[in-house]
Write a protein that holds these residues in place. Structure first.
Motif, PDB file in Angstrom:
ATOM      1  N   ARG A  39       0.856  -1.201   0.000  1.00  0.00           N
ATOM      2  CA  ARG A  39       0.000   0.000   0.000  1.00  0.00           C
ATOM      3  C   ARG A  39       0.886   1.244   0.000  1.00  0.00           C
ATOM      4  NH1 ARG A  39      -4.821  -0.352   4.446  1.00  0.00           N
ATOM      5  NH2 ARG A  39      -4.983   1.821   3.763  1.00  0.00           N
ATOM      6  N   VAL A  40       0.532   2.224  -0.795  1.00  0.00           N
ATOM      7  CA  VAL A  40       1.371   3.439  -0.839  1.00  0.00           C
ATOM      8  C   VAL A  40       1.375   4.171   0.502  1.00  0.00           C
ATOM      9  CG1 VAL A  40       1.274   3.840  -3.328  1.00  0.00           C
ATOM     10  CG2 VAL A  40      -0.556   4.742  -1.885  1.00  0.00           C
ATOM     11  N   ASP A  41       0.307   3.991   1.307  1.00  0.00           N
ATOM     12  CA  ASP A  41       0.234   4.685   2.604  1.00  0.00           C
ATOM     13  C   ASP A  41       0.747   3.810   3.757  1.00  0.00           C
ATOM     14  OD1 ASP A  41      -1.840   2.876   2.430  1.00  0.00           O
ATOM     15  OD2 ASP A  41      -3.399   4.242   3.151  1.00  0.00           O
ATOM     16  N   CYS A  42       1.452   2.720   3.431  1.00  0.00           N
ATOM     17  CA  CYS A  42       1.990   1.842   4.483  1.00  0.00           C
ATOM     18  C   CYS A  42       3.508   2.024   4.569  1.00  0.00           C
ATOM     19  CB  CYS A  42       1.659   0.387   4.170  1.00  0.00           C
ATOM     20  SG  CYS A  42       2.304  -0.778   5.399  1.00  0.00           S
ATOM     21  N   ASN A  43       4.011   2.264   5.767  1.00  0.00           N
ATOM     22  CA  ASN A  43       5.446   2.511   5.945  1.00  0.00           C
ATOM     23  C   ASN A  43       6.199   1.315   6.518  1.00  0.00           C
ATOM     24  OD1 ASN A  43       5.273   5.203   5.040  1.00  0.00           O
ATOM     25  ND2 ASN A  43       4.423   5.815   7.025  1.00  0.00           N
ATOM     26  N   TYR A  44       5.627   0.127   6.395  1.00  0.00           N
ATOM     27  CA  TYR A  44       6.315  -1.061   6.910  1.00  0.00           C
ATOM     28  C   TYR A  44       7.672  -1.182   6.210  1.00  0.00           C
ATOM     29  CZ  TYR A  44       6.926  -5.797   8.687  1.00  0.00           C
ATOM     30  OH  TYR A  44       7.410  -6.901   9.341  1.00  0.00           O
ATOM     31  N   PRO A  45       8.748  -1.520   6.951  1.00  0.00           N
ATOM     32  CA  PRO A  45      10.106  -1.447   6.371  1.00  0.00           C
ATOM     33  C   PRO A  45      10.408  -2.448   5.259  1.00  0.00           C
ATOM     34  CG  PRO A  45      10.175  -1.624   8.785  1.00  0.00           C
ATOM     35  CD  PRO A  45       8.766  -1.863   8.384  1.00  0.00           C
ATOM     36  N   PHE A  46       9.581  -3.480   5.088  1.00  0.00           N
ATOM     37  CA  PHE A  46       9.869  -4.509   4.077  1.00  0.00           C
ATOM     38  C   PHE A  46       8.583  -4.831   3.329  1.00  0.00           C
ATOM     39  CE2 PHE A  46      10.565  -9.011   2.789  1.00  0.00           C
ATOM     40  CZ  PHE A  46      11.709  -8.825   2.021  1.00  0.00           C
ATOM     41  N   ASP A  47       8.563  -4.598   2.017  1.00  0.00           N
ATOM     42  CA  ASP A  47       7.289  -4.760   1.290  1.00  0.00           C
ATOM     43  C   ASP A  47       7.271  -5.980   0.368  1.00  0.00           C
ATOM     44  OD1 ASP A  47       8.898  -3.981  -0.773  1.00  0.00           O
ATOM     45  OD2 ASP A  47       7.705  -2.245  -1.384  1.00  0.00           O
ATOM     46  N   GLU A  48       8.136  -6.963   0.634  1.00  0.00           N
ATOM     47  CA  GLU A  48       8.187  -8.143  -0.232  1.00  0.00           C
ATOM     48  C   GLU A  48       7.783  -9.429   0.489  1.00  0.00           C
ATOM     49  OE1 GLU A  48       8.380  -8.267  -3.315  1.00  0.00           O
ATOM     50  OE2 GLU A  48       9.326  -6.409  -3.990  1.00  0.00           O
ATOM     51  N   LEU A  49       7.036  -9.317   1.581  1.00  0.00           N
ATOM     52  CA  LEU A  49       6.520 -10.517   2.252  1.00  0.00           C
ATOM     53  C   LEU A  49       5.579 -11.262   1.312  1.00  0.00           C
ATOM     54  CD1 LEU A  49       5.605  -8.902   5.695  1.00  0.00           C
ATOM     55  CD2 LEU A  49       7.402 -10.613   5.351  1.00  0.00           C
ATOM     56  N   CYS A  50       5.489 -12.575   1.460  1.00  0.00           N
ATOM     57  CA  CYS A  50       4.467 -13.330   0.722  1.00  0.00           C
ATOM     58  C   CYS A  50       3.174 -13.283   1.550  1.00  0.00           C
ATOM     59  CB  CYS A  50       4.920 -14.774   0.508  1.00  0.00           C
ATOM     60  SG  CYS A  50       5.237 -15.673   2.043  1.00  0.00           S
ATOM     61  N   GLY A  51       2.093 -13.880   1.046  1.00  0.00           N
ATOM     62  CA  GLY A  51       0.818 -13.862   1.767  1.00  0.00           C
ATOM     63  C   GLY A  51       0.923 -14.525   3.127  1.00  0.00           C
ATOM     64  N   CYS A  52       1.614 -15.660   3.183  1.00  0.00           N
ATOM     65  CA  CYS A  52       1.807 -16.368   4.449  1.00  0.00           C
ATOM     66  C   CYS A  52       2.650 -15.526   5.402  1.00  0.00           C
ATOM     67  CB  CYS A  52       2.475 -17.718   4.182  1.00  0.00           C
ATOM     68  SG  CYS A  52       2.584 -18.787   5.623  1.00  0.00           S
ATOM     69  N   GLY A  53       3.585 -14.756   4.838  1.00  0.00           N
ATOM     70  CA  GLY A  53       4.399 -13.849   5.655  1.00  0.00           C
ATOM     71  C   GLY A  53       3.555 -12.779   6.314  1.00  0.00           C
ATOM     72  N   VAL A  54       2.565 -12.241   5.582  1.00  0.00           N
ATOM     73  CA  VAL A  54       1.661 -11.231   6.160  1.00  0.00           C
ATOM     74  C   VAL A  54       0.816 -11.886   7.257  1.00  0.00           C
ATOM     75  CG1 VAL A  54      -0.153  -9.538   5.691  1.00  0.00           C
ATOM     76  CG2 VAL A  54       1.614  -9.955   3.975  1.00  0.00           C
ATOM     77  N   GLY A  55       0.373 -13.132   7.019  1.00  0.00           N
ATOM     78  CA  GLY A  55      -0.364 -13.882   8.046  1.00  0.00           C
ATOM     79  C   GLY A  55       0.486 -14.073   9.293  1.00  0.00           C
ATOM     80  N   PHE A  56       1.773 -14.318   9.090  1.00  0.00           N
ATOM     81  CA  PHE A  56       2.688 -14.485  10.221  1.00  0.00           C
ATOM     82  C   PHE A  56       2.775 -13.203  11.043  1.00  0.00           C
ATOM     83  CE2 PHE A  56       6.902 -14.378  12.209  1.00  0.00           C
ATOM     84  CZ  PHE A  56       6.867 -15.564  12.926  1.00  0.00           C
ATOM     85  N   LYS A  57       2.823 -12.056  10.359  1.00  0.00           N
ATOM     86  CA  LYS A  57       2.885 -10.769  11.085  1.00  0.00           C
ATOM     87  C   LYS A  57       1.620 -10.576  11.924  1.00  0.00           C
ATOM     88  CE  LYS A  57       5.982  -8.872  10.916  1.00  0.00           C
ATOM     89  NZ  LYS A  57       7.339  -9.165  11.457  1.00  0.00           N
ATOM     90  N   LEU A  58       0.473 -11.041  11.377  1.00  0.00           N
ATOM     91  CA  LEU A  58      -0.790 -10.910  12.104  1.00  0.00           C
ATOM     92  C   LEU A  58      -0.767 -11.732  13.392  1.00  0.00           C
ATOM     93  CD1 LEU A  58      -3.742  -9.927  12.309  1.00  0.00           C
ATOM     94  CD2 LEU A  58      -4.416 -11.894  10.922  1.00  0.00           C
ATOM     95  N   ILE A  59      -0.311 -13.002  13.315  1.00  0.00           N
ATOM     96  CA  ILE A  59      -0.319 -13.810  14.547  1.00  0.00           C
ATOM     97  C   ILE A  59       0.747 -13.322  15.524  1.00  0.00           C
ATOM     98  CG2 ILE A  59      -1.317 -15.822  13.354  1.00  0.00           C
ATOM     99  CD1 ILE A  59       1.449 -17.216  13.710  1.00  0.00           C
ATOM    100  N   GLN A  60       1.833 -12.781  14.967  1.00  0.00           N
ATOM    101  CA  GLN A  60       2.877 -12.197  15.832  1.00  0.00           C
ATOM    102  C   GLN A  60       2.293 -11.017  16.630  1.00  0.00           C
ATOM    103  OE1 GLN A  60       6.224 -10.666  13.591  1.00  0.00           O
ATOM    104  NE2 GLN A  60       7.306 -10.072  15.452  1.00  0.00           N
ATOM    105  N   ALA A  61       1.488 -10.198  15.956  1.00  0.00           N
ATOM    106  CA  ALA A  61       0.854  -9.041  16.618  1.00  0.00           C
ATOM    107  C   ALA A  61      -0.143  -9.509  17.677  1.00  0.00           C
ATOM    108  CB  ALA A  61       0.162  -8.165  15.576  1.00  0.00           C
ATOM    109  N   LEU A  62      -0.932 -10.540  17.336  1.00  0.00           N
ATOM    110  CA  LEU A  62      -1.889 -11.081  18.313  1.00  0.00           C
ATOM    111  C   LEU A  62      -1.147 -11.656  19.530  1.00  0.00           C
ATOM    112  CD1 LEU A  62      -4.299 -12.831  15.816  1.00  0.00           C
ATOM    113  CD2 LEU A  62      -5.010 -11.101  17.481  1.00  0.00           C
TER     114      LEU A  62
END
Length: 561
Positions: free
Chosen positions: A183-206
């Motif tokens: 997303r252009v309005d997202c400042n996350y430092p790494f923008d090449e995660l795969c879909g499962c990687g984004v899911g991993f960030k979600l469970i890490q946050a939970l």
């Protein structure tokens, strides 16, 4: 093939790094080419640390996603984990659902049917959620373009959280949270995660709300590493850390489903290449030949014996898939020849009874024969569906964008995409796509390129040199296995074609006055046998060959001339 030698890095930087690490200058130069120029940088590269994993809350909407899931848990809502049917989607669903089940009982999974529903979020899936009283859908590896679908769900009082990594369109779906580092309005430092990687960030946050640390999530990294390898995302930054530690989990204590696949293939130590060519195709075969649910059931199975039964069934799917993709590839090649299209700038083929589950593989196979952007179409309901694959350096997603007047729906990446169109638009689309490619592709891209890291003498290949190269793994885009060039080598006279149909080349090569030979194997290079009668140049990677318990360094030839 085009042999392109990488430009030499700054000599002073190479010398400084070689001294700091105690390595030879060839190794130091290869590291500098990969922007590793300091002792500290090399330490992070060779010893990827979980301490370098980013804070998940740096991702836009992560706080909103966590709040909504916590509300669902506290109010005992039913949560549906929805994901695509490929490896990235099914591993993501397996990961998020297996974690959420440790903190909430009302969790179910949903994988759309490749044939009845197609790619991404479907109306059928939302209707299923409504019929079964789900008030929250977490979509993984899909959803970034599901604007109408999310609105449809909202009318039914179903909320969406989207976890995706595909390129967003101009409009973002009106979901509770949209997690996508692109997303252009997202400042996350790494923008090449795969879909499962984004899911991993979600469970890490939970998990951070439950005083869990990154160590608590290491057991999930076998799934993340599998998805990173299969989805061919860059093997640098956070992906490298996740893949490195995930590979350790795969080789030490994987979940039952992955253990069952390894048990079937009877391999001891897996590399990331094994994950790409051994584990991923078997997970994918479920969604291609039967249903993606099989893959999720395998990857979330708690009983090993049951997982072995699932894996055996998936092994049959995979064998069927291989037979099918061979048959369809041959039919597609005949179609190209019969239509006298060998000299075009693109390959676009269609047959209505081709199996939708393997057309992506067939597109890749066609590129091996005709190196150019390729689309393979089949009939899907009352529309035509295609998988698109591209050649290095050409953005097929952008090319499709320029043909969108004839397309119903499309999505994907620079090198791989999917689309649907109406049958009556096929010929117009095919002509337009060829026109776009012919006008926009740099013609040199139509010859496969081998990028060479360094020219070396064969005498430089010592056990220490090879050990350091091995430690540069896991390999993948942005961190490919180093490719070397050696000039004026000779074969010792025992070189021969090998393999059932004599398609491979087996040599023992030496250089100059040094008569010490090195074994070399060139897969699908059998037709170059006549070139080895005199001096010749080679490009190759290094690998370990084990024979009768004896290990030796072997050259894997990429090309010779």
């Amino acid at each position: 093939m085009r042999w392109t030698l990488k430009s030499k890095p700054d000599k002073e930087k190479v010398d400084n790094l070689a001294n700091a690490l105690g390595v030879d200058k060839t190794i130091a130069a290869i590291l500098c080419q990969r922007n590793i120029e300091t002792f500290e940088g090399a330490k992070k590269y060779f010893r990827p640390s979980l301490d370098d994993i980013h804070d998940p809350f740096l991702m836009k909407d992560m706080d909103l996603a966590v709040q909504r899931i916590e509300k669902a848990i506290s109010e005992n809502e039913n949560i549906l984990i929805y994901g695509d049917y490929d490896v990235d989607g099914t591993t993501a669903v397996s990961l998020v659902s297996s974690y959420l089940k440790t903190i909430h009982s009302n969790i179910a999974t949903y994988i759309p049917d490749r044939y009845a529903e197609g790619y991404g979020v479907s109306y059928l899936g939302i209707d299923f959620a409504e019929d079964n009283d789900f008030s929250l859908i977490i979509a993984l590896d899909c959803g970034i373009k599901a604007i109408e679908k999310v609105a449809y769900a909202k009318e039914k009082n179903i909320d969406f959280i989207i976890c995706d990594h595909h390129k967003p369109g101009d409009e973002i779906p009106n979901a509770v949270a949209v997690l996508n580092a692109k997303r252009v309005d997202c400042n996350y430092p790494f923008d090449e995660l795969c879909g499962c990687g984004v899911g991993f960030k979600l469970i890490q946050a939970l998990g951070s709300n439950r005083n869990q640390t990154i160590q608590d999530f290491v057991p999930y990294l076998d799934l993340v590493a599998t998805a990173i390898a299969a989805d061919i995302v860059p093997m640098n930054g956070e992906n490298r850390v996740l893949a490195y530690h995930g590979l350790q989990v795969i080789n030490s204590n994987p979940r039952n489903g992955i253990k069952a696949i390894i048990h079937q293939i009877k391999k001891k130590e897996l590399t990331i290449t094994d994950v790409v060519f051994v584990i991923a195709p078997r997970i994918n075969a479920a969604g291609r030949m039967k249903h993606g649910n099989y893959a999720v059931e395998l990857l979330t199975e708690m009983d090993f014996d049951t997982a072995v039964d699932f894996a055996a069934e998936i092994e049959i799917f995979n064998a069927d898939r291989k037979d099918l993709d061979k048959k369809i590839t041959n039919e597609a090649l005949i179609q190209i020849i019969d239509n006298e299209e060998e000299n075009k700038f693109s390959s676009v083929v269609f047959q209505e009874n081709w199996h939708k589950g393997v057309i992506g593989i067939v597109a890749s196979r066609l590129i091996e024969k005709y190196y150019r952007p390729t689309l393979v179409f089949t009939k899907s309901g009352d529309k035509l569906a295609a998988s698109a694959r591209s050649v290095k350096g050409f953005d097929v997603y952008e090319a499709l964008h320029k043909c969108d007047e004839f397309i119903e729906q499309f999505g994907g990446h620079k090198y791989a995409a999917g689309l649907t169109l109406l049958p009556e638009n096929y010929n117009n689309f095919k002509n337009k796509f060829e026109e776009v490619v012919s006008k926009t592709i740099d013609k040199t891209l139509l010859t496969p390129e081998i990028v060479v890291d360094s020219e070396i003498e064969l005498s430089e290949i010592t056990p220490k040199f090879f050990r350091i190269i091995q430690q540069m793994a896991p390999f993948g885009p942005q961190n490919m296995k180093p490719v070397f060039r050696s000039n004026c080598v000779r074969d010792n006279g025992y070189g021969k074609k090998v393999g059932a149909d004599q398609t491979h080349l087996k040599l023992s090569v030496f250089q100059g006055d040094n008569k010490k030979t090195m074994n070399a194997i060139g897969f699908n290079l059998g037709d170059k046998m006549e070139l080895v009668e005199d001096d010749f140049d080679i490009v190759y990677t290094l690998d370990e060959n084990e024979w009768n318990g004896y290990k030796s360094i072997q050259l894997i030839l990429k090309d010779l001339k």
